[in-house]
Design a protein around this motif. Sequence first.
Motif, PDB file in Angstrom:
ATOM      1  N   LYS A 140       3.221   4.139   0.447  1.00 14.90           N
ATOM      2  CA  LYS A 140       2.969   4.742  -0.830  1.00 14.90           C
ATOM      3  C   LYS A 140       2.019   5.480  -0.902  1.00 14.90           C
ATOM      4  O   LYS A 140       0.973   5.548  -0.074  1.00 14.90           O
ATOM      5  CB  LYS A 140       3.036   3.739  -1.845  1.00 14.90           C
ATOM      6  CG  LYS A 140       1.576   3.074  -1.967  1.00 14.90           C
ATOM      7  CD  LYS A 140       1.461   2.138  -3.273  1.00 14.90           C
ATOM      8  CE  LYS A 140       0.072   1.442  -3.353  1.00 14.90           C
ATOM      9  NZ  LYS A 140      -0.021   0.761  -4.476  1.00 14.90           N
ATOM     10  N   TYR A 145       6.706   6.511  -3.618  1.00 17.06           N
ATOM     11  CA  TYR A 145       6.903   5.531  -2.656  1.00 17.06           C
ATOM     12  C   TYR A 145       7.919   6.329  -1.693  1.00 17.06           C
ATOM     13  O   TYR A 145       8.724   7.063  -2.124  1.00 17.06           O
ATOM     14  CB  TYR A 145       7.905   4.315  -3.217  1.00 17.06           C
ATOM     15  CG  TYR A 145       6.718   3.585  -4.020  1.00 17.06           C
ATOM     16  CD1 TYR A 145       6.275   2.272  -3.436  1.00 17.06           C
ATOM     17  CD2 TYR A 145       6.331   3.804  -5.257  1.00 17.06           C
ATOM     18  CE1 TYR A 145       5.477   1.253  -4.034  1.00 17.06           C
ATOM     19  CE2 TYR A 145       5.482   2.887  -6.077  1.00 17.06           C
ATOM     20  CZ  TYR A 145       5.023   1.663  -5.539  1.00 17.06           C
ATOM     21  OH  TYR A 145       4.265   0.822  -6.141  1.00 17.06           O
ATOM     22  N   TYR A 176      -0.837   4.389   2.393  1.00 12.49           N
ATOM     23  CA  TYR A 176      -0.919   2.901   2.485  1.00 12.49           C
ATOM     24  C   TYR A 176       0.540   2.213   2.343  1.00 12.49           C
ATOM     25  O   TYR A 176       1.456   2.703   2.054  1.00 12.49           O
ATOM     26  CB  TYR A 176      -1.728   2.369   1.682  1.00 12.49           C
ATOM     27  CG  TYR A 176      -3.059   2.915   1.229  1.00 12.49           C
ATOM     28  CD1 TYR A 176      -4.192   2.232   2.163  1.00 12.49           C
ATOM     29  CD2 TYR A 176      -3.571   3.866   0.563  1.00 12.49           C
ATOM     30  CE1 TYR A 176      -5.507   2.444   2.104  1.00 12.49           C
ATOM     31  CE2 TYR A 176      -4.816   4.366   0.630  1.00 12.49           C
ATOM     32  CZ  TYR A 176      -5.747   3.751   1.270  1.00 12.49           C
ATOM     33  OH  TYR A 176      -7.052   4.172   1.436  1.00 12.49           O
ATOM     34  N   THR A 177       0.528   1.007   2.934  1.00 18.37           N
ATOM     35  CA  THR A 177       1.989   0.230   2.891  1.00 18.37           C
ATOM     36  C   THR A 177       2.013   0.112   1.426  1.00 18.37           C
ATOM     37  O   THR A 177       0.952  -0.204   0.564  1.00 18.37           O
ATOM     38  CB  THR A 177       1.740  -1.413   3.460  1.00 18.37           C
ATOM     39  OG1 THR A 177       0.592  -1.920   3.057  1.00 18.37           O
ATOM     40  CG2 THR A 177       1.493  -0.833   4.958  1.00 18.37           C
ATOM     41  N   SER A 178       3.321  -0.283   0.834  1.00 17.55           N
ATOM     42  CA  SER A 178       3.627  -0.310  -0.491  1.00 17.55           C
ATOM     43  C   SER A 178       3.390  -1.740  -1.051  1.00 17.55           C
ATOM     44  O   SER A 178       3.367  -1.978  -2.394  1.00 17.55           O
ATOM     45  CB  SER A 178       4.807   0.265  -1.166  1.00 17.55           C
ATOM     46  OG  SER A 178       5.905  -0.484  -0.251  1.00 17.55           O
ATOM     47  N   GLY A 179       3.835  -2.680  -0.234  1.00 12.02           N
ATOM     48  CA  GLY A 179       3.960  -4.154  -0.680  1.00 12.02           C
ATOM     49  C   GLY A 179       5.274  -4.541  -0.960  1.00 12.02           C
ATOM     50  O   GLY A 179       5.629  -5.587  -1.283  1.00 12.02           O
ATOM     51  N   GLU A 185       0.887  -5.173   0.210  1.00  5.85           N
ATOM     52  CA  GLU A 185       0.188  -3.782  -0.431  1.00  5.85           C
ATOM     53  C   GLU A 185      -1.143  -3.606   0.216  1.00  5.85           C
ATOM     54  O   GLU A 185      -1.967  -4.224   0.414  1.00  5.85           O
ATOM     55  CB  GLU A 185       0.358  -3.842  -1.674  1.00  5.85           C
ATOM     56  CG  GLU A 185      -0.036  -2.595  -2.506  1.00  5.85           C
ATOM     57  CD  GLU A 185      -0.038  -2.614  -4.130  1.00  5.85           C
ATOM     58  OE1 GLU A 185      -0.428  -1.844  -4.641  1.00  5.85           O
ATOM     59  OE2 GLU A 185       0.239  -3.653  -4.445  1.00  5.85           O
ATOM     60  N   GLY A 186      -1.446  -2.241   0.581  1.00  6.29           N
ATOM     61  CA  GLY A 186      -2.732  -1.636   0.552  1.00  6.29           C
ATOM     62  C   GLY A 186      -3.208  -1.692   1.951  1.00  6.29           C
ATOM     63  O   GLY A 186      -4.634  -1.378   2.168  1.00  6.29           O
TER      64      GLY A 186
END
Length: 227
Positions: A140, A145, A176-179, A185-186
């Motif tokens: 994201k 996303y 960043y990663t979205s979770g 996430e983060g």
Amino acid sequence: MKIKIINLIIIVVFLVMLFNFDYLLIFLGKLNSNEIIVDSVKISTLTMENRQLKQELNDTLELNELDKYTDYDLVKSNILVRDPYNFTKQITIRYGKDKKLKEGMAVVSNNGLLGIISKVNKKSSIVKLLTNNDINVSIKIDDNYGMLKKYDFSNNVIVGGNFNNYEIIMKNDEVYTSGLGLIPEGIYIGSVVSTKNNNVEQSIKIKSNNNFNNIKYVGIIRGMKNL
């Protein structure tokens, strides 16, 4: 007599310039050549020990930098094997089921996401790096996303896609990663270097701070810490 003295001076100066002061002392009979050899060995040994200590210090500092992932349940590991046939696409790390690692877990360096675990053995795991073309990680940028798609080796960038075409994505935006999925996430991935909008979706190119050819230590994120 004067000519002999001049010749001697010339020889002495030549020795000093060509070799070093130790050889001059040998020439004058003030220092034994064996002493030179012993001293040289000592210096060489001390130099090697100094390099080793510096490397150990750098390794310790690199491992300690992984402590910045304070929000995550993290296991530190070194690299066990790099397959020469898949050198740019995967690594094998030391831990596996013995540390409760699972397929799909995120693997990070001090510079962000490196890849995901693709196979877990009893005491080792294979990590698929972001340079692999079937990495498929949900990402994201702010609230927009998308997905990681592939790695562009010609430009050394990661390609992402599936972003909404009506959202504004700018150069230098952080990714960043979205979770979504097993990866929390983060986790930082990189920054946007270019975007492309085809009026249906946006694709981006991401510059990672990782050197995928030089990996020594990693952290495996097993999840968020229980607060």
